[in-house]
Design a protein around this motif. Structure first.
Motif, PDB file in Angstrom:
ATOM      1  N   MET A  40     -25.847 180.053 -78.288  1.00 41.26           N
ATOM      2  CA  MET A  40     -26.148 181.360 -78.891  1.00 41.26           C
ATOM      3  C   MET A  40     -24.857 181.941 -79.441  1.00 41.26           C
ATOM      4  SD  MET A  40     -28.474 182.964 -75.834  1.00 41.26           S
ATOM      5  CE  MET A  40     -29.543 184.019 -76.781  1.00 41.26           C
ATOM      6  N   TRP A  41     -25.003 182.901 -80.339  1.00 43.17           N
ATOM      7  CA  TRP A  41     -23.854 183.585 -80.904  1.00 43.17           C
ATOM      8  C   TRP A  41     -24.028 185.085 -80.700  1.00 43.17           C
ATOM      9  CZ3 TRP A  41     -26.753 179.823 -83.097  1.00 43.17           C
ATOM     10  CH2 TRP A  41     -26.123 178.610 -83.341  1.00 43.17           C
ATOM     11  N   GLN A  42     -22.896 185.761 -80.529  1.00 46.33           N
ATOM     12  CA  GLN A  42     -22.895 187.219 -80.448  1.00 46.33           C
ATOM     13  C   GLN A  42     -21.877 187.757 -81.433  1.00 46.33           C
ATOM     14  OE1 GLN A  42     -22.214 189.046 -76.621  1.00 46.33           O
ATOM     15  NE2 GLN A  42     -23.029 187.255 -75.577  1.00 46.33           N
ATOM     16  N   SER A  43     -22.285 188.744 -82.184  1.00 48.76           N
ATOM     17  CA  SER A  43     -21.359 189.494 -83.029  1.00 48.76           C
ATOM     18  C   SER A  43     -21.281 190.884 -82.414  1.00 48.76           C
ATOM     19  CB  SER A  43     -21.867 189.566 -84.462  1.00 48.76           C
ATOM     20  OG  SER A  43     -21.993 188.273 -84.998  1.00 48.76           O
ATOM     21  N   LYS A  44     -20.092 191.298 -82.052  1.00 45.60           N
ATOM     22  CA  LYS A  44     -19.937 192.536 -81.288  1.00 45.60           C
ATOM     23  C   LYS A  44     -19.575 193.728 -82.160  1.00 45.60           C
ATOM     24  CE  LYS A  44     -18.720 190.280 -77.034  1.00 45.60           C
ATOM     25  NZ  LYS A  44     -17.879 190.273 -75.870  1.00 45.60           N
ATOM     26  N   ASP A  45     -19.829 194.892 -81.575  1.00 48.29           N
ATOM     27  CA  ASP A  45     -19.380 196.178 -82.098  1.00 48.29           C
ATOM     28  C   ASP A  45     -19.899 196.526 -83.491  1.00 48.29           C
ATOM     29  OD1 ASP A  45     -18.029 196.611 -79.720  1.00 48.29           O
ATOM     30  OD2 ASP A  45     -16.150 195.792 -80.481  1.00 48.29           O
ATOM     31  N   GLY A  46     -21.156 196.265 -83.720  1.00 50.43           N
ATOM     32  CA  GLY A  46     -21.802 196.775 -84.920  1.00 50.43           C
ATOM     33  C   GLY A  46     -22.363 198.155 -84.623  1.00 50.43           C
ATOM     34  N   MET A  47     -22.857 198.820 -85.623  1.00 48.85           N
ATOM     35  CA  MET A  47     -23.477 200.129 -85.445  1.00 48.85           C
ATOM     36  C   MET A  47     -24.919 200.046 -85.918  1.00 48.85           C
ATOM     37  SD  MET A  47     -21.101 201.813 -84.017  1.00 48.85           S
ATOM     38  CE  MET A  47     -21.823 203.427 -83.954  1.00 48.85           C
ATOM     39  N   GLU A  48     -25.790 200.657 -85.167  1.00 49.05           N
ATOM     40  CA  GLU A  48     -27.213 200.684 -85.472  1.00 49.05           C
ATOM     41  C   GLU A  48     -27.609 202.146 -85.586  1.00 49.05           C
ATOM     42  OE1 GLU A  48     -31.176 199.129 -83.063  1.00 49.05           O
ATOM     43  OE2 GLU A  48     -29.225 198.277 -82.589  1.00 49.05           O
ATOM     44  N   GLN A  49     -28.418 202.473 -86.577  1.00 50.10           N
ATOM     45  CA  GLN A  49     -28.878 203.857 -86.699  1.00 50.10           C
ATOM     46  C   GLN A  49     -30.377 203.896 -86.911  1.00 50.10           C
ATOM     47  OE1 GLN A  49     -26.925 205.556 -90.177  1.00 50.10           O
ATOM     48  NE2 GLN A  49     -28.858 205.482 -91.266  1.00 50.10           N
ATOM     49  N   PHE A  50     -30.992 204.992 -86.496  1.00 52.59           N
ATOM     50  CA  PHE A  50     -32.439 205.152 -86.615  1.00 52.59           C
ATOM     51  C   PHE A  50     -32.803 206.607 -86.388  1.00 52.59           C
ATOM     52  CE2 PHE A  50     -31.166 203.666 -82.455  1.00 52.59           C
ATOM     53  CZ  PHE A  50     -31.672 204.642 -81.602  1.00 52.59           C
ATOM     54  N   VAL A  51     -33.990 206.955 -86.856  1.00 53.58           N
ATOM     55  CA  VAL A  51     -34.577 208.282 -86.610  1.00 53.58           C
ATOM     56  C   VAL A  51     -35.946 208.037 -85.991  1.00 53.58           C
ATOM     57  CG1 VAL A  51     -35.387 210.434 -87.633  1.00 53.58           C
ATOM     58  CG2 VAL A  51     -33.358 209.296 -88.586  1.00 53.58           C
ATOM     59  N   PRO A  52     -36.121 208.325 -84.704  1.00 54.66           N
ATOM     60  CA  PRO A  52     -37.419 208.115 -84.065  1.00 54.66           C
ATOM     61  C   PRO A  52     -38.501 209.015 -84.677  1.00 54.66           C
ATOM     62  CG  PRO A  52     -35.687 208.366 -82.417  1.00 54.66           C
ATOM     63  CD  PRO A  52     -35.101 208.746 -83.738  1.00 54.66           C
ATOM     64  N   SER A  53     -39.683 208.427 -84.930  1.00 56.66           N
ATOM     65  CA  SER A  53     -40.809 209.201 -85.461  1.00 56.66           C
ATOM     66  C   SER A  53     -41.612 209.791 -84.303  1.00 56.66           C
ATOM     67  CB  SER A  53     -41.709 208.294 -86.302  1.00 56.66           C
ATOM     68  OG  SER A  53     -42.337 207.342 -85.460  1.00 56.66           O
ATOM     69  N   ASP A  54     -42.603 210.591 -84.627  1.00 53.53           N
ATOM     70  CA  ASP A  54     -43.449 211.216 -83.603  1.00 53.53           C
ATOM     71  C   ASP A  54     -44.171 210.182 -82.752  1.00 53.53           C
ATOM     72  OD1 ASP A  54     -42.749 213.768 -84.421  1.00 53.53           O
ATOM     73  OD2 ASP A  54     -44.474 213.972 -85.767  1.00 53.53           O
ATOM     74  N   GLU A  55     -44.463 208.998 -83.320  1.00 55.11           N
ATOM     75  CA  GLU A  55     -45.198 207.965 -82.599  1.00 55.11           C
ATOM     76  C   GLU A  55     -44.297 207.071 -81.751  1.00 55.11           C
ATOM     77  OE1 GLU A  55     -45.392 208.197 -86.095  1.00 55.11           O
ATOM     78  OE2 GLU A  55     -47.081 209.581 -85.951  1.00 55.11           O
ATOM     79  N   SER A  56     -42.990 207.206 -81.876  1.00 56.57           N
ATOM     80  CA  SER A  56     -42.072 206.317 -81.169  1.00 56.57           C
ATOM     81  C   SER A  56     -41.894 206.743 -79.710  1.00 56.57           C
ATOM     82  CB  SER A  56     -40.716 206.285 -81.874  1.00 56.57           C
ATOM     83  OG  SER A  56     -40.095 207.549 -81.787  1.00 56.57           O
ATOM     84  N   VAL A  57     -41.350 205.808 -78.957  1.00 51.73           N
ATOM     85  CA  VAL A  57     -40.999 206.059 -77.559  1.00 51.73           C
ATOM     86  C   VAL A  57     -39.514 205.706 -77.442  1.00 51.73           C
ATOM     87  CG1 VAL A  57     -41.507 205.502 -75.154  1.00 51.73           C
ATOM     88  CG2 VAL A  57     -43.332 205.372 -76.867  1.00 51.73           C
ATOM     89  N   PRO A  58     -38.626 206.609 -77.888  1.00 50.52           N
ATOM     90  CA  PRO A  58     -37.210 206.259 -77.963  1.00 50.52           C
ATOM     91  C   PRO A  58     -36.546 206.129 -76.597  1.00 50.52           C
ATOM     92  CG  PRO A  58     -37.521 208.549 -78.592  1.00 50.52           C
ATOM     93  CD  PRO A  58     -38.886 207.962 -78.380  1.00 50.52           C
ATOM     94  N   THR A  59     -35.786 205.056 -76.438  1.00 53.33           N
ATOM     95  CA  THR A  59     -34.965 204.868 -75.248  1.00 53.33           C
ATOM     96  C   THR A  59     -33.730 205.742 -75.369  1.00 53.33           C
ATOM     97  OG1 THR A  59     -35.714 202.583 -75.119  1.00 53.33           O
ATOM     98  CG2 THR A  59     -33.758 203.140 -73.848  1.00 53.33           C
ATOM     99  N   GLU A  60     -33.236 205.869 -76.585  1.00 54.79           N
ATOM    100  CA  GLU A  60     -32.097 206.741 -76.878  1.00 54.79           C
ATOM    101  C   GLU A  60     -32.462 207.608 -78.064  1.00 54.79           C
ATOM    102  OE1 GLU A  60     -28.128 205.306 -76.890  1.00 54.79           O
ATOM    103  OE2 GLU A  60     -28.614 203.571 -75.658  1.00 54.79           O
ATOM    104  N   GLY A  61     -31.870 208.780 -78.141  1.00 57.79           N
ATOM    105  CA  GLY A  61     -32.117 209.682 -79.256  1.00 57.79           C
ATOM    106  C   GLY A  61     -33.360 210.532 -79.054  1.00 57.79           C
ATOM    107  N   GLU A  62     -33.562 211.430 -79.997  1.00 59.70           N
ATOM    108  CA  GLU A  62     -34.679 212.362 -79.955  1.00 59.70           C
ATOM    109  C   GLU A  62     -35.528 212.209 -81.216  1.00 59.70           C
ATOM    110  OE1 GLU A  62     -35.277 214.298 -77.332  1.00 59.70           O
ATOM    111  OE2 GLU A  62     -33.450 213.567 -76.341  1.00 59.70           O
ATOM    112  N   VAL A  63     -36.815 212.431 -81.074  1.00 55.53           N
ATOM    113  CA  VAL A  63     -37.739 212.356 -82.211  1.00 55.53           C
ATOM    114  C   VAL A  63     -37.214 213.251 -83.332  1.00 55.53           C
ATOM    115  CG1 VAL A  63     -40.066 212.955 -82.978  1.00 55.53           C
ATOM    116  CG2 VAL A  63     -39.748 211.760 -80.803  1.00 55.53           C
ATOM    117  N   GLY A  64     -37.165 212.685 -84.536  1.00 56.09           N
ATOM    118  CA  GLY A  64     -36.759 213.433 -85.722  1.00 56.09           C
ATOM    119  C   GLY A  64     -35.263 213.566 -85.931  1.00 56.09           C
TER     120      GLY A  64
END
Length: 116
Positions: A40-64
Protein backbone atom coordinates in the motif's frame (compact mmCIF):
# COMPACT_ATOMS: atom_id res chain seq x y z
CA UNK A 1 7.77 -9.43 -17.21
CA UNK A 2 4.07 -9.21 -17.85
CA UNK A 3 1.25 -6.70 -17.53
CA UNK A 4 -1.75 -7.48 -15.32
CA UNK A 5 -5.16 -5.81 -15.22
CA UNK A 6 -5.79 -4.18 -11.85
CA UNK A 7 -8.08 -1.78 -10.05
CA UNK A 8 -6.19 1.14 -8.49
CA UNK A 9 -8.11 2.22 -5.38
CA UNK A 10 -7.56 5.52 -3.54
CA UNK A 11 -9.27 6.93 -0.50
CA UNK A 12 -8.64 9.89 1.78
CA UNK A 13 -8.57 9.45 5.56
CA UNK A 14 -7.87 11.64 8.58
CA UNK A 15 -4.62 10.53 10.29
CA UNK A 16 -6.20 8.94 13.36
CA UNK A 17 -8.14 6.45 11.16
CA UNK A 18 -5.39 5.50 8.68
CA UNK A 19 -4.31 2.33 10.49
CA UNK A 20 -7.91 1.21 11.06
CA UNK A 21 -8.82 1.65 7.38
CA UNK A 22 -5.63 -0.11 6.27
CA UNK A 23 -6.32 -3.03 8.63
CA UNK A 24 -9.88 -3.26 7.27
CA UNK A 25 -8.59 -3.45 3.70
CA UNK A 26 -5.98 -6.06 4.61
CA UNK A 27 -8.63 -8.17 6.36
CA UNK A 28 -10.26 -8.63 2.93
CA UNK A 29 -7.20 -8.98 0.66
CA UNK A 30 -3.47 -9.35 1.37
CA UNK A 31 -2.61 -6.94 -1.51
CA UNK A 32 0.02 -9.17 -3.09
CA UNK A 33 2.40 -7.72 -5.67
CA UNK A 34 5.00 -10.19 -6.91
CA UNK A 35 6.77 -11.68 -3.90
CA UNK A 36 5.38 -9.06 -1.50
CA UNK A 37 2.10 -8.68 0.36
CA UNK A 38 0.37 -5.81 2.18
CA UNK A 39 1.57 -3.43 -0.56
CA UNK A 40 0.00 0.00 0.00
CA UNK A 41 1.02 3.62 -0.38
CA UNK A 42 0.33 6.63 1.81
CA UNK A 43 0.63 10.25 0.82
CA UNK A 44 0.67 12.38 3.95
CA UNK A 45 -0.44 15.84 4.95
CA UNK A 46 -2.99 16.69 2.32
CA UNK A 47 -5.97 18.90 3.06
CA UNK A 48 -9.58 17.86 2.64
CA UNK A 49 -12.50 20.27 2.69
CA UNK A 50 -16.27 19.83 2.72
CA UNK A 51 -19.55 21.43 3.75
CA UNK A 52 -21.93 18.96 5.42
CA UNK A 53 -25.51 19.13 4.09
CA UNK A 54 -28.68 18.77 6.16
CA UNK A 55 -28.81 15.05 5.29
CA UNK A 56 -25.22 14.32 6.36
CA UNK A 57 -23.99 12.82 9.60
CA UNK A 58 -20.68 14.68 9.99
CA UNK A 59 -17.95 13.19 12.14
CA UNK A 60 -16.24 16.58 12.04
CA UNK A 61 -17.63 20.01 11.26
CA UNK A 62 -21.12 21.42 11.40
CA UNK A 63 -23.97 21.27 8.88
CA UNK A 64 -23.70 24.18 6.45
CA UNK A 65 -20.19 25.21 7.52
CA UNK A 66 -16.99 24.67 5.55
CA UNK A 67 -14.60 22.31 7.33
CA UNK A 68 -10.95 21.70 6.44
CA UNK A 69 -8.99 18.78 7.90
CA UNK A 70 -5.63 17.12 7.35
CA UNK A 71 -5.97 13.85 5.48
CA UNK A 72 -3.75 11.10 4.07
CA UNK A 73 -4.28 9.38 0.74
CA UNK A 74 -4.21 5.60 0.93
CA UNK A 75 -3.65 3.87 -2.39
CA UNK A 76 -3.40 0.22 -3.39
CA UNK A 77 -4.09 -2.15 -6.25
CA UNK A 78 -6.09 -5.38 -6.46
CA UNK A 79 -6.76 -7.79 -9.31
CA UNK A 80 -9.51 -6.58 -11.64
CA UNK A 81 -12.28 -8.58 -9.98
CA UNK A 82 -15.46 -6.58 -9.34
CA UNK A 83 -16.68 -8.88 -6.54
CA UNK A 84 -13.36 -8.38 -4.71
CA UNK A 85 -13.51 -4.62 -5.32
CA UNK A 86 -17.01 -4.41 -3.83
CA UNK A 87 -15.95 -6.50 -0.81
CA UNK A 88 -12.86 -4.34 -0.18
CA UNK A 89 -14.98 -1.18 -0.27
CA UNK A 90 -18.11 -2.43 1.52
CA UNK A 91 -16.41 -4.57 4.19
CA UNK A 92 -12.88 -3.16 4.39
CA UNK A 93 -13.19 0.60 3.94
CA UNK A 94 -16.76 1.66 4.78
CA UNK A 95 -17.00 0.17 8.30
CA UNK A 96 -13.56 1.53 9.28
CA UNK A 97 -13.73 5.01 7.74
CA UNK A 98 -15.01 7.88 9.91
CA UNK A 99 -16.97 9.69 7.17
CA UNK A 100 -20.54 8.74 6.31
CA UNK A 101 -19.66 9.18 2.61
CA UNK A 102 -15.90 8.61 2.11
CA UNK A 103 -14.35 9.53 -1.22
CA UNK A 104 -13.14 6.32 -2.85
CA UNK A 105 -11.69 6.53 -6.34
CA UNK A 106 -11.30 3.46 -8.53
CA UNK A 107 -9.56 3.30 -11.89
CA UNK A 108 -8.81 0.44 -14.24
CA UNK A 109 -5.10 0.22 -14.98
CA UNK A 110 -2.30 -2.16 -15.85
CA UNK A 111 0.70 -2.87 -13.65
CA UNK A 112 3.98 -4.44 -14.68
CA UNK A 113 4.95 -7.61 -12.80
CA UNK A 114 8.56 -8.70 -12.89
CA UNK A 115 8.07 -11.89 -10.83
CA UNK A 116 4.64 -13.30 -11.74
Amino acid sequence: MKFVDIYRVKTFVVPEYVDLVMQGILSIDDLKVGNYRNVMWQSKDGMEQFVPSDESVPTEGEVGEKTTVTSFRIEFSIPRDEALLRKVIEEGIYPNHPWDEPVIQVSEEKEARKHE
